[in-house]
Design a protein around this motif. Structure first.
Motif, short mmCIF file in Angstrom:
data_model
loop_
_atom_site.label_atom_id
_atom_site.label_comp_id
_atom_site.label_asym_id
_atom_site.label_seq_id
_atom_site.Cartn_x
_atom_site.Cartn_y
_atom_site.Cartn_z
N TYR A 195 -4.94 -1.50 -2.83
CA TYR A 195 -5.87 -0.45 -3.22
C TYR A 195 -7.11 -0.39 -2.33
O TYR A 195 -7.99 0.44 -2.55
CB TYR A 195 -6.29 -0.65 -4.68
CG TYR A 195 -5.13 -0.67 -5.64
CD1 TYR A 195 -4.22 0.38 -5.67
CD2 TYR A 195 -4.93 -1.74 -6.50
CE1 TYR A 195 -3.14 0.36 -6.54
CE2 TYR A 195 -3.85 -1.77 -7.38
CZ TYR A 195 -2.97 -0.72 -7.39
OH TYR A 195 -1.90 -0.74 -8.25
N SER A 196 -7.18 -1.31 -1.36
CA SER A 196 -8.32 -1.29 -0.44
C SER A 196 -7.95 -0.71 0.91
O SER A 196 -8.81 -0.61 1.81
CB SER A 196 -8.86 -2.72 -0.26
OG SER A 196 -7.88 -3.54 0.38
N LYS A 197 -6.70 -0.31 1.10
CA LYS A 197 -6.25 0.18 2.41
C LYS A 197 -6.48 1.69 2.55
O LYS A 197 -6.64 2.41 1.57
CB LYS A 197 -4.76 -0.12 2.60
CG LYS A 197 -4.38 -1.57 2.33
CD LYS A 197 -5.17 -2.54 3.19
CE LYS A 197 -4.77 -2.47 4.65
NZ LYS A 197 -5.53 -3.44 5.47
N ASN A 198 -6.48 2.14 3.80
CA ASN A 198 -6.67 3.57 4.07
C ASN A 198 -5.54 4.41 3.47
O ASN A 198 -5.76 5.57 3.11
CB ASN A 198 -6.73 3.81 5.59
CG ASN A 198 -8.04 3.31 6.18
OD1 ASN A 198 -9.05 3.23 5.49
ND2 ASN A 198 -8.02 2.98 7.47
N ALA A 211 0.81 -1.21 0.00
CA ALA A 211 0.00 0.00 0.00
C ALA A 211 0.85 1.27 0.00
O ALA A 211 0.58 2.20 -0.77
CB ALA A 211 -0.96 -0.02 1.19
N ARG A 222 -12.86 1.20 -8.43
CA ARG A 222 -12.34 -0.15 -8.56
C ARG A 222 -13.20 -0.96 -9.51
O ARG A 222 -14.39 -0.71 -9.65
CB ARG A 222 -12.26 -0.84 -7.19
CG ARG A 222 -11.13 -0.31 -6.32
CD ARG A 222 -10.87 -1.19 -5.13
NE ARG A 222 -11.88 -1.02 -4.09
CZ ARG A 222 -11.93 -1.77 -2.99
NH1 ARG A 222 -11.06 -2.75 -2.82
NH2 ARG A 222 -12.87 -1.55 -2.10
N TRP A 230 -4.15 4.15 0.58
CA TRP A 230 -4.53 4.49 -0.80
C TRP A 230 -5.66 5.52 -0.81
O TRP A 230 -5.60 6.52 -1.54
CB TRP A 230 -4.94 3.23 -1.54
CG TRP A 230 -5.37 3.47 -2.96
CD1 TRP A 230 -6.65 3.55 -3.42
CD2 TRP A 230 -4.52 3.69 -4.09
NE1 TRP A 230 -6.66 3.79 -4.78
CE2 TRP A 230 -5.37 3.88 -5.21
CE3 TRP A 230 -3.14 3.74 -4.27
CZ2 TRP A 230 -4.87 4.11 -6.48
CZ3 TRP A 230 -2.63 3.97 -5.54
CH2 TRP A 230 -3.49 4.16 -6.63
N ARG A 231 -6.67 5.28 0.00
CA ARG A 231 -7.82 6.20 0.00
C ARG A 231 -7.41 7.59 0.50
O ARG A 231 -7.86 8.61 -0.04
CB ARG A 231 -8.93 5.62 0.88
CG ARG A 231 -9.63 4.42 0.27
CD ARG A 231 -10.92 4.10 1.03
NE ARG A 231 -10.61 3.56 2.34
CZ ARG A 231 -10.51 2.26 2.61
NH1 ARG A 231 -10.68 1.37 1.64
NH2 ARG A 231 -10.25 1.83 3.83
N TRP A 233 -5.12 -5.96 -2.71
CA TRP A 233 -5.11 -5.60 -1.30
C TRP A 233 -4.64 -4.16 -1.09
O TRP A 233 -5.22 -3.41 -0.30
CB TRP A 233 -4.20 -6.57 -0.55
CG TRP A 233 -4.01 -6.26 0.89
CD1 TRP A 233 -4.81 -6.61 1.93
CD2 TRP A 233 -2.91 -5.54 1.47
NE1 TRP A 233 -4.31 -6.15 3.12
CE2 TRP A 233 -3.14 -5.48 2.86
CE3 TRP A 233 -1.78 -4.92 0.94
CZ2 TRP A 233 -2.26 -4.85 3.73
CZ3 TRP A 233 -0.91 -4.29 1.80
CH2 TRP A 233 -1.15 -4.25 3.19
N THR A 265 -8.60 1.06 -10.48
CA THR A 265 -7.69 -0.04 -10.14
C THR A 265 -8.49 -1.33 -10.01
O THR A 265 -9.73 -1.31 -9.99
CB THR A 265 -6.97 0.22 -8.81
OG1 THR A 265 -7.94 0.23 -7.74
CG2 THR A 265 -6.24 1.56 -8.84
N ASP A 266 -7.76 -2.43 -9.91
CA ASP A 266 -8.44 -3.70 -9.61
C ASP A 266 -8.66 -3.78 -8.10
O ASP A 266 -8.50 -2.78 -7.38
CB ASP A 266 -7.64 -4.88 -10.14
CG ASP A 266 -6.22 -4.94 -9.58
OD1 ASP A 266 -5.96 -4.34 -8.51
OD2 ASP A 266 -5.35 -5.57 -10.22
N ASN A 267 -9.00 -4.96 -7.60
CA ASN A 267 -9.34 -5.11 -6.18
C ASN A 267 -8.18 -5.67 -5.37
O ASN A 267 -8.40 -6.37 -4.38
CB ASN A 267 -10.57 -6.00 -6.04
CG ASN A 267 -11.82 -5.34 -6.56
OD1 ASN A 267 -12.52 -4.63 -5.84
ND2 ASN A 267 -12.12 -5.54 -7.84
#
Length: 317
Positions: free
Chosen positions: A227-230, A195, A245, A232-233, A225, A221-223
């Motif tokens: 790109y799902s973390k804080n 991340a 996503r 990245w957001r 790990w 992005t794809d799914n």
């Protein structure tokens, strides 16, 4: 449409027919005047009497009776197998007991698109899209590529020696950000896809696009790990970017960057044997510049990615 050596076009046929039918010319005189045979002059005069101007067009050469045409039940079987299994003429022919050319003709006759134009998962025609302006959507993905040990890998040394020389080389993680509208690409070789690494890459990619006058509005992005973390957001929020996503198990949604990575492998990574990872990465810098500024892109009608940006190729200065 008449062939290139035909003595009469549709206009010439009409003139000939009017001379015979409307003006009363003898057939032989009209044939001599228009330099055609007597039977040709008679044919067009007869069609003009029966059908008028519409009779001057070419007719299909298909016979009215086709006793050897493929039976309707076989055509139905070909179309059913195409819908259910999405296979091509060669495999359809093997299952239906016909020749591949017959299977192909059946598909064409019923307006079936080629397999390349279909989504293999659903069988529906692929819906292609393109954003209206640069920066509206940027595709991001990571491509793993085995590093080349010093002295070369199996392509240079052969399989056996290449395996012995491979120990501990690891992977290269090629992070790519590709603009949907222009196809401009920014790629970095990074040590992992965690991340923090992905977030830092996004910051540098956004700055690179900004240096070209492109403001990134959304990223897709794809799914994975990372790109799902804080991390990245939060990075997207700080940059004023809206993260998106893809649907799970649907890499086609991010297809533009996936296709870029295939081009990257074909035209750079596997184009020639390299004796070290450093040599390959030195070649990548030149290749990426060529891709962005000089390579005609078939997805955008042969233009270069830079030509679709904000005067990137300086063609307006």
């Amino acid at each position: 449409m008449p062939h290139r050596n035909a003595p009469l076009t549709e206009t010439g046929r009409l003139r000939l027919a009017r001379c015979v039918v409307d003006d009363g010319w003898p057939l032989r005189r009209a044939a001599e005047r228009f330099q055609v045979s007597h039977t040709t002059a008679a044919r067009w005069a007869t069609r003009y009497r029966q059908l008028g101007i519409a009779g001057m067009s070419d007719r299909s050469s298909r016979p009215h009776h086709q006793p050897r045409r493929t039976p309707a039940e076989v055509e139905d079987q070909v179309l059913r197998l195409r819908r259910e299994h999405r296979i091509g003429p060669l495999r359809l022919a093997a299952r239906c007991g016909i020749t591949p050319s017959t299977a192909h003709r059946i598909l064409i006759r019923h307006g079936q698109p080629p397999l390349a134009a279909l989504d293999r998962a659903t069988g529906e025609p692929i819906r292609r899209y393109e954003r209206a302006r640069p920066g509206e959507l940027v595709h991001i993905d990571v491509k793993k590529l085995g590093r080349i040990p010093d002295g070369g890998g199996h392509k240079t040394l052969g399989r056996a020696e290449g395996r012995r020389n491979k120990t501990g080389t690891g992977w290269a993680y090629l992070h790519t950000a590709l603009d949907d509208h222009t196809r401009l690409a920014y790629t970095e070789d990074l040590p992992d896809e965690t991340a923090p690494t992905c977030a830092a890459f996004l910051q540098r990619a956004t700055a690179w696009f900004a240096s070209l006058g492109i403001t990134v509005e959304r990223v897709l992005t794809d799914n994975a790990w990372a790109y799902s973390k804080n991390t990245w957001r939060d990075t997207c929020r700080d940059l004023g970017i809206s993260p998106r996503r893809t649907r799970p198990w649907r890499p086609q949604t991010n297809g533009k960057v996936e296709r870029f990575h295939r081009t990257l492998l074909d035209e750079w990574a596997y184009r020639q044997p390299y004796t070290s990872d450093h040599e390959r990465m030195e070649a990548f810098t030149d290749w990426l510049h060529w891709y962005n500024y000089h390579r005609p892109h078939t997805g955008i009608a042969g233009q270069t990615p830079a030509s679709r940006g904000t005067n990137l190729s300086e063609q307006h200065t």
